[in-house]
Scaffold this active site. Structure first.
Site, PDB file in Angstrom:
ATOM      1  N   ASP A  96       0.859  -1.189   0.000  1.00  0.00           N
ATOM      2  CA  ASP A  96       0.000   0.000   0.000  1.00  0.00           C
ATOM      3  C   ASP A  96       0.895   1.239   0.000  1.00  0.00           C
ATOM      4  O   ASP A  96       1.640   1.468   0.949  1.00  0.00           O
ATOM      5  CB  ASP A  96      -0.840  -0.041   1.297  1.00  0.00           C
ATOM      6  CG  ASP A  96      -2.158   0.676   1.171  1.00  0.00           C
ATOM      7  OD1 ASP A  96      -2.190   1.701   0.471  1.00  0.00           O
ATOM      8  OD2 ASP A  96      -3.138   0.232   1.792  1.00  0.00           O
ATOM      9  N   ASP A 191      -2.945   4.704  -2.384  1.00  0.00           N
ATOM     10  CA  ASP A 191      -3.941   5.318  -1.504  1.00  0.00           C
ATOM     11  C   ASP A 191      -4.449   6.650  -2.090  1.00  0.00           C
ATOM     12  O   ASP A 191      -3.641   7.462  -2.560  1.00  0.00           O
ATOM     13  CB  ASP A 191      -3.251   5.574  -0.155  1.00  0.00           C
ATOM     14  CG  ASP A 191      -4.191   6.027   0.936  1.00  0.00           C
ATOM     15  OD1 ASP A 191      -5.119   5.272   1.247  1.00  0.00           O
ATOM     16  OD2 ASP A 191      -3.988   7.130   1.486  1.00  0.00           O
ATOM     17  N   GLU A 243      -6.867   3.741  -5.359  1.00  0.00           N
ATOM     18  CA  GLU A 243      -8.066   4.085  -4.588  1.00  0.00           C
ATOM     19  C   GLU A 243      -8.518   5.462  -5.046  1.00  0.00           C
ATOM     20  O   GLU A 243      -7.754   6.424  -4.978  1.00  0.00           O
ATOM     21  CB  GLU A 243      -7.759   4.106  -3.090  1.00  0.00           C
ATOM     22  CG  GLU A 243      -9.025   4.308  -2.288  1.00  0.00           C
ATOM     23  CD  GLU A 243      -8.776   4.777  -0.860  1.00  0.00           C
ATOM     24  OE1 GLU A 243      -9.578   4.457   0.004  1.00  0.00           O
ATOM     25  OE2 GLU A 243      -7.779   5.493  -0.629  1.00  0.00           O
ATOM     26  N   HIS A 317     -10.923  -1.936   5.177  1.00  0.00           N
ATOM     27  CA  HIS A 317     -10.659  -1.477   6.548  1.00  0.00           C
ATOM     28  C   HIS A 317     -11.322  -0.135   6.852  1.00  0.00           C
ATOM     29  O   HIS A 317     -11.199   0.358   7.966  1.00  0.00           O
ATOM     30  CB  HIS A 317      -9.146  -1.367   6.744  1.00  0.00           C
ATOM     31  CG  HIS A 317      -8.539  -0.367   5.806  1.00  0.00           C
ATOM     32  ND1 HIS A 317      -8.451  -0.584   4.449  1.00  0.00           N
ATOM     33  CD2 HIS A 317      -8.038   0.864   6.019  1.00  0.00           C
ATOM     34  CE1 HIS A 317      -7.921   0.476   3.876  1.00  0.00           C
ATOM     35  NE2 HIS A 317      -7.652   1.381   4.801  1.00  0.00           N
ATOM     36  N   ASP A 318     -11.972   0.474   5.856  1.00  0.00           N
ATOM     37  CA  ASP A 318     -12.657   1.760   6.070  1.00  0.00           C
ATOM     38  C   ASP A 318     -14.172   1.614   6.073  1.00  0.00           C
ATOM     39  O   ASP A 318     -14.891   2.601   6.242  1.00  0.00           O
ATOM     40  CB  ASP A 318     -12.301   2.749   4.949  1.00  0.00           C
ATOM     41  CG  ASP A 318     -10.837   3.111   4.929  1.00  0.00           C
ATOM     42  OD1 ASP A 318     -10.209   3.101   6.002  1.00  0.00           O
ATOM     43  OD2 ASP A 318     -10.316   3.403   3.835  1.00  0.00           O
TER      44      ASP A 318
HETATM   45  C1  NOJ Z   1      -7.675   5.797   2.487  1.00  0.00           C
HETATM   46  C2  NOJ Z   1      -7.335   4.702   3.457  1.00  0.00           C
HETATM   47  O1  NOJ Z   1      -7.987   3.536   3.062  1.00  0.00           O
HETATM   48  C3  NOJ Z   1      -7.755   5.199   4.821  1.00  0.00           C
HETATM   49  O2  NOJ Z   1      -7.706   4.189   5.785  1.00  0.00           O
HETATM   50  C4  NOJ Z   1      -6.909   6.374   5.175  1.00  0.00           C
HETATM   51  O3  NOJ Z   1      -7.350   6.934   6.392  1.00  0.00           O
HETATM   52  C5  NOJ Z   1      -6.959   7.463   4.092  1.00  0.00           C
HETATM   53  N1  NOJ Z   1      -6.869   6.923   2.769  1.00  0.00           N
HETATM   54  C6  NOJ Z   1      -5.837   8.457   4.279  1.00  0.00           C
HETATM   55  O4  NOJ Z   1      -4.603   7.870   3.948  1.00  0.00           O
END
Ligand code: NOJ
Length: 541
Positions: A96, A191, A243, A317-318
């Protein structure tokens, strides 16, 4: 040969996967100890969320050194061992890369604070601030007294945005990618990568939170093309996923176009906002099923026509756990988890499984704030209170929306701490671990785990699942999401009931049942889908 078409990616959030050294924190040796499990599941790639040194304001998405392994997870030797042992099982490792921002502990930022001009140019310092909001709440600019300037942080104030317009910054980042390529990694997840290109000048946003100025920003495509050429682009087998935050289909086609100039595929999140009332995450809302269907159909058909490629997913994870969110974790735990898995795995794209999803792990249901760890949840508790909501109202929202819902330890067995660790973990284990755990799932031929195995096997076996043309079916149906995948004379038809009520649909009863989450012996032209039933029919397979 591994490809974006035939692969399934498994996401590991290392801190919660498996603890091997008795400190309540998951680690690399813990992952190594579970490679056999992942091989049994059948996945091809493992995406590891950041494992680099970090002060952990955002659980590792605040990286202080991109070329080292955080001590809490192990050593570089452990990482090399993981890459090597995974390769022996034909599983690749995807890292990542958090390149929109660094931790404020990173030496670059520290040198910037020391007024070193070179490093101040690595970040985005301004004399004046504008009213953009940080994604975690509050203004996105932080004042530094000593410098008499603000720096931009789209996320936490400990995550300072990098200045991608500076070619030296870009070269530093490409070097980091090459460093990990030399170690033998097989892919990268980038990311919030569509936020890296900022406008030349900043202005207040009176219509929104500022995102319209920097999302899919002015030079984004040329920066990604350069990243590609200067690092992973030399290796056609390498898998990359970006992402994409609040993006558009048009941009995603370019990001992931089959010509291979930018990335292999994209994560987009539109389908995970269909329960946000007025687009607000921190409010309770119900699934807008029609919106979900339309989004799936629009993205699938337009990405396919434009030559783009999607990462398919419900969980990460979000995100809260999908079985608790759009399924029914109680009465129809297995049925709804399997139905949801099917519609993701059989769409056109590369499926991603988030750790624990394959056994139907649920939301945490933590009802006191002391159990929460995530900065976003902690901030929003206060923000919602400040808006006048009562403690109970706020807790209802946090329980639904918190990212900690998916960050609890993987439930391996019914022993203490769910077999994740032999000491109290950094975040509590969910109290349903005695009934929802890997050990039990692996003993049950009808488990959610067994079903995921089947979905993965079907993808490997049938080209129509890998590359078949997607067409929507029953578009106007208020309760059933259905689609067709076709390749030459072969086809699969997917009919999914997203609700508890039975629904009758018309089907072609001469087709064969390829898969279902209920036992289905015979087909009739008027077929009744049971609660959360999914029926997959095939032609010429
Ligand atoms: C996306 C990530 O998946 C998340 O967990 C993170 O807080 C933000 N980007 C900032 O890096």
């Amino acid at each position: 040969m591994r490809s974006i078409h035939n692969s399934v990616v498994y996401q590991i959030y290392p801190v919660s996967f498996k603890d091997s050294n008795h400190d309540g924190i998951g680690d690399l040796q813990g992952i190594i100890s579970k490679l056999d499990y992942l091989e049994t599941l059948g996945v091809d790639m493992i995406w590891l969320t950041p494992i680099f040194p970090s002060p952990l304001y955002d659980n590792g998405y605040d990286v202080a050194d991109y070329c080292k392994i955080s001590e809490r997870f192990g050593t570089m030797d452990d990482f090399k061992e993981l890459v090597h042992k995974a390769k022996e099982k034909h599983i690749g490792i995807m890292l990542d890369m958090v390149f929109n921002h660094t931790s404020t502990d990173h030496t670059w930022f520290q040198k910037a604070l020391n007024k070193e001009k070179k490093y101040m140019d690595y970040y985005i310092f301004t004399k004046e601030k504008v009213n953009w909001e940080s994604k975690f709440g509050g203004n996105a600019f932080e004042y530094v007294d000593d410098l008499g300037m603000y720096y931009l942080h789209l996320f936490d104030k400990h995550q300072a945005d990098l200045n991608w317009d500076n070619p030296e910054v870009r070269q530093e980042l490409y070097k980091i990618v090459r460093f990990w390529l030399d170690i033998g990694v097989d892919g990268f997840r980038f990311d919030v990568v569509n936020l890296i290109s900022k406008p030349k000048t900043f202005e207040d946003d009176f219509e929104g939170d500022g995102r319209r100025f920097y999302t899919d920003g002015p030079n984004i495509h040329s920066y990604l093309q350069e990243l590609n050429q200067e690092s992973f682009g030399q290796n056609p087998n390498l898998m990359t996923v970006g992402e994409m935050s609040s993006t558009s289909i048009e941009n995603c086609i370019n990001y992931s176009h089959k010509s291979g100039k930018e990335l292999s595929m994209v994560f987009n999140f539109h389908h995970l906002k269909v329960d946000y009332p007025n687009n607000q995450k921190w409010a309770l809302g119900k699934l807008d099923f029609f919106a979900l269907k339309k989004l799936f159909n629009d993205w699938q058909t337009q990405m396919q026509e434009g030559g783009g490629w999607q990462a398919l997913f419900w969980c990460n994870h979000d995100q809260p756990r999908i079985v608790s969110r759009f399924g029914n974790e109680h009465q129809y735990h297995k049925e709804s988890a399997k139905m949801l898995a099917t519609v993701i795995h059989l769409q056109r794209g590369t499926p991603y499984i988030y750790q624990g999803e394959e056994i139907g792990m649920t939301n945490a249901h933590f009802d006191t704030m002391d159990k929460y760890r995530d900065i976003e949840s902690l901030n929003h508790y206060q923000i919602l209170k400040d808006r006048g909501l009562s403690h109970n109202e706020v807790m209802q929202i946090i329980m639904e929306r918190s990212r900690d819902n998916s960050r609890t330890p993987v439930q391996w067995d019914d022993q203490d701490f769910a077999g994740f660790s032999d000491v109290q973990p950094w975040i509590d284990v969910i109290d349903n671990y005695k009934t929802i755990n890997v050990q039990q799932s692996m003993e049950d031929p009808n488990s959610i785990f067994a079903y995921y195995q089947k979905l993965i096997m079907l993808r490997k076996k049938h080209e129509v699942i890998q590359t078949g043309w997607y067409s929507p079916l029953l578009q106007e149906h208020p309760r059933v999401y259905a689609f067709l995948r076709e390749l030459e004379n072969k086809a699969i038809y997917v009919y999914a009931n997203f609700f508890e009520e039975e629904i009758s649909i018309e089907i072609d009863a001469t087709l064969h049942v390829l898969l279902s989450n209920y036992s289905t012996s015979s087909l009739t032209p008027s077929y009744t889908l049971r609660p959360y039933e999914v029926l997959v029919l095939s032609k010429n397979l």
